[in-house]
Design a protein around this motif. Structure first.
Motif, short mmCIF file in Angstrom:
data_model
loop_
_atom_site.label_atom_id
_atom_site.label_comp_id
_atom_site.label_asym_id
_atom_site.label_seq_id
_atom_site.Cartn_x
_atom_site.Cartn_y
_atom_site.Cartn_z
N MET A 103 0.83 -1.18 0.00
CA MET A 103 0.00 0.00 0.00
C MET A 103 0.88 1.24 0.00
SD MET A 103 -3.44 -0.27 2.19
CE MET A 103 -2.81 -0.48 3.78
N LYS A 104 0.36 2.22 -0.72
CA LYS A 104 1.06 3.48 -0.77
C LYS A 104 0.16 4.53 -0.12
CE LYS A 104 3.62 2.59 -4.94
NZ LYS A 104 3.99 3.03 -6.26
N GLY A 105 0.82 5.55 0.44
CA GLY A 105 0.07 6.64 1.06
C GLY A 105 0.63 6.98 2.42
N PHE A 106 -0.01 7.95 3.07
CA PHE A 106 0.43 8.41 4.38
C PHE A 106 -0.46 7.81 5.46
CE2 PHE A 106 1.57 11.94 1.52
CZ PHE A 106 2.94 11.98 1.75
N THR A 107 0.15 7.57 6.60
CA THR A 107 -0.64 7.08 7.72
C THR A 107 -1.36 8.27 8.36
OG1 THR A 107 1.13 7.40 9.32
CG2 THR A 107 1.05 5.27 8.16
N LEU A 108 -2.34 7.95 9.17
CA LEU A 108 -3.10 9.00 9.85
C LEU A 108 -2.17 9.82 10.76
CD1 LEU A 108 -5.77 10.36 10.49
CD2 LEU A 108 -6.15 8.64 12.26
N LEU A 109 -1.23 9.18 11.41
CA LEU A 109 -0.29 9.88 12.29
C LEU A 109 0.57 10.87 11.50
CD1 LEU A 109 0.90 10.21 15.09
CD2 LEU A 109 2.48 8.35 14.56
N GLU A 110 1.04 10.50 10.33
CA GLU A 110 1.84 11.41 9.51
C GLU A 110 1.03 12.61 9.05
OE1 GLU A 110 4.93 8.27 7.42
OE2 GLU A 110 2.94 8.56 6.53
N VAL A 111 -0.22 12.41 8.70
CA VAL A 111 -1.09 13.52 8.29
C VAL A 111 -1.35 14.45 9.47
CG1 VAL A 111 -3.40 14.11 7.48
CG2 VAL A 111 -2.16 12.22 6.42
N MET A 112 -1.59 13.89 10.64
CA MET A 112 -1.85 14.72 11.83
C MET A 112 -0.61 15.55 12.20
SD MET A 112 -4.96 14.27 12.57
CE MET A 112 -5.20 14.82 14.21
N VAL A 113 0.57 14.96 12.13
CA VAL A 113 1.80 15.71 12.43
C VAL A 113 2.01 16.82 11.41
CG1 VAL A 113 4.33 15.53 12.50
CG2 VAL A 113 2.93 13.83 13.67
N ALA A 114 1.77 16.53 10.14
CA ALA A 114 1.92 17.56 9.10
C ALA A 114 0.93 18.70 9.32
CB ALA A 114 1.72 16.93 7.73
#
Length: 118
Positions: free
Chosen positions: A1-12
């Protein structure tokens, strides 16, 4: 799977929110500085124009405003001895924003009986 995890999006998003808040706060502060500088420059120019008027020193008026263009900007002049024989100190104070802000100019003059406040 490709994409960002929820944690990475929240930190960004948290980093982005911090940067945007810093930029908005900085912009607001500098906008206030510009407004204050504009008001001080306007007060200085009005005071200099009044002091450079040759008829001003002949008048007996010790306070007033800069109506009709600037009725909310007031002025007051006081004359006192400068402590040097033959020299008077003229203090010209400009107030604006309900006299919450003031600017004072001092000018030294040869003692005369016709100066304001004498």
């Amino acid at each position: 799977m490709k994409g960002f995890t929820l944690l990475e999006v929240m930190v960004a998003l948290a980093i982005l929110a911090g940067v945007i808040l810093t930029v908005i706060t900085s912009y607001n502060y500098h906008l206030g500085v510009v407004v204050r500088d504009r008001q001080e420059t306007e007060a200085m120019l009005l005071a200099r124009a009044k002091l450079d008027d040759p008829d001003f020193l002949k008048q007996r008026q010790t306070s007033g405003n800069f109506a009709p263009r600037h009725p909310d900007v007031t002025w007051k002049v006081e004359t006192a001895s400068a402590g040097i024989p033959g020299v008077d100190r003229l203090t010209f104070t400009v107030g604006w924003d309900g006299d919450r802000h003031k600017l004072t100019l001092t000018k030294y003059l040869e003692s005369t009986a016709g100066a304001p406040g004498s």
